[in-house]
Design an enzyme around this catalytic site. Structure first.
Site, PDB file in Angstrom:
ATOM      1  N   GLY A  18       0.490  -4.036   0.656  1.00 54.35           N
ATOM      2  CA  GLY A  18       1.536  -3.698  -0.325  1.00 54.35           C
ATOM      3  C   GLY A  18       2.207  -4.963  -0.841  1.00 54.35           C
ATOM      4  O   GLY A  18       2.485  -5.888  -0.076  1.00 54.35           O
ATOM      5  N   CYS A 136      -1.681   5.849  -2.995  1.00 54.41           N
ATOM      6  CA  CYS A 136      -1.664   4.628  -2.173  1.00 54.41           C
ATOM      7  C   CYS A 136      -0.384   4.569  -1.328  1.00 54.41           C
ATOM      8  O   CYS A 136       0.221   5.610  -1.040  1.00 54.41           O
ATOM      9  CB  CYS A 136      -1.794   3.393  -3.055  1.00 54.41           C
ATOM     10  SG  CYS A 136      -2.205   1.895  -2.123  1.00 54.41           S
ATOM     11  N   ASP A 207       1.616  -3.635  -8.460  1.00 54.94           N
ATOM     12  CA  ASP A 207       1.297  -4.962  -7.926  1.00 54.94           C
ATOM     13  C   ASP A 207       1.649  -6.036  -8.930  1.00 54.94           C
ATOM     14  O   ASP A 207       2.071  -7.122  -8.569  1.00 54.94           O
ATOM     15  CB  ASP A 207      -0.187  -5.032  -7.536  1.00 54.94           C
ATOM     16  CG  ASP A 207      -0.405  -4.283  -6.250  1.00 54.94           C
ATOM     17  OD1 ASP A 207      -0.179  -4.856  -5.186  1.00 54.94           O
ATOM     18  OD2 ASP A 207      -0.686  -3.081  -6.320  1.00 54.94           O
TER      19      ASP A 207
END
Ligand code: RUB
Length: 315
Positions: A18, A136, A207
């Site tokens: 992460g 996710c 991200d």
């Protein structure tokens, strides 16, 4: 150096996973490494070169991680800028101080994102329970859902498996332990689940965010965004502005990390090509809003807010 390489491997192998966790660990590893460089060369060009070398090693662990890059630049650029005024025996303390400052930026952002995001989950459950879907594992999505739970809100969460590394299981464990009802589905059931459960809100992490407001997140994120579009479900990204990659405004494309084919199939038939992209892009037209520390707005506003809030990270 040996310890730094071992630590870098923890990021590369996804033992640390992460964007935010990767960034927090990377700045810690850089600081630990700085304490190990020979004391007698502190403040010299040689010392700075070693620090830069460590930064490059950490950069290479995950290619699509501007929060990590921004953090490492934050520390090193501040040191370089103040180099003339630094008392050499204080340089390590300064590294620790800058590391703590960056950590605080992430943690402060998390508190605000949790607060703003939780407001999107209604106070009282209607006849049909409120359903949130995620993909996710994102610590910022967790923060929103845990905050909403703390506020006594009633909702269910659908979490995808997230092949090939099953980060969805991490989301399930965290939310389940907090007493939130979770339904787990395979990735290919994401359209089915949105439709079957009449999902009310989709929340994913990020991200990287580009100058155009494109979000890069775990592979499968765009599929979910397209499903949201088809089914008219609000699609939000929970992300601090620190995920912004300022270099994208100069035309440099964010890279998408390709991971080992072994994560997908260890012994495939000879000659079969396997591709394992870790992330994909979600264009701003599929994103209803970005939940950030500066508020909820269109993802295309990120560069403006980033420049305003974190001017020292611009270039
Ligand atoms: C993780 C992932 C997450 C973002 C956001 O991918 O795509 O959604 O990193 O995480 P991986 P956070 O498991 O490959 O690192 O919200 O915690 O910063």
């Amino acid at each position: 150096m040996e310890e730094l390489l071992k630590n870098a491997e923890k990021i590369k192998s996804l033992e640390i996973q992460g964007a935010a966790n990767v960034a927090l660990s990377a700045i810690q590893f850089l600081s630990d490494y700085a304490y190990k460089i020979e004391k007698d060369c502190q403040c010299t060009d040689d010392w700075f070169n070693k620090l830069n070398e460590a930064k490059e090693i950490l950069f290479k662990t995950r290619e699509t991680e501007p929060t990590m890059r921004n953090g490492l630049y934050y520390i090193i650029n501040k040191l370089k800028k103040n180099r003339d005024q630094i008392e050499c025996d204080k340089i390590l303390e300064l590294i620790s101080q800058y590391k703590e400052e960056y950590k605080k930026m992430i943690e402060d952002a998390r508190l605000k994102i949790a607060e703003f995001g939780a407001r999107r989950i209604p106070d009282t459950a209607s006849e049909n329970q409120f359903i949130v879907m995620t993909h996710c594992h994102s610590s910022f999505v967790d923060a929103i859902l845990l905050k909403a739970k703390q506020q006594g809100k009633i909702f269910k969460v659908i979490s995808t498996e997230t092949r090939p590394r099953h980060q969805g299981r991490k989301s399930v464990k965290i939310l389940h332990e907090a007493g939130i009802d979770v339904i787990h589905v395979v990735d290919s059931a994401m359209r089915w689940a949105v439709n079957y459960y009449e999902v009310d809100l989709i929340l994913i992490g990020a991200d990287s965010i580009t100058s155009e407001g494109t979000v890069l997140n775990k592979i499968g994120s765009r599929l979910l965004a397209l499903v949201a579009h088809e089914e008219h479900v609000p699609f939000y990204v929970a992300s601090p502005l620190l995920k912004y990659n300022p270099q994208t405004s100069l035309g440099i494309l964010e890279k998408i990390e390709m991971r080992s084919p072994n994560e997908i199939w260890e012994n495939p038939p000879k000659g079969v090509k396997i591709l394992n992209p870790a992330f994909e892009t979600v264009s701003r037209r599929y994103i209803d809003g970005l939940i950030s520390e500066a508020g909820i707005f269109a993802s295309s506003h990120v560069p403006t807010y980033f420049g305003r809030i974190y001017p020292e990270l611009m270039f």
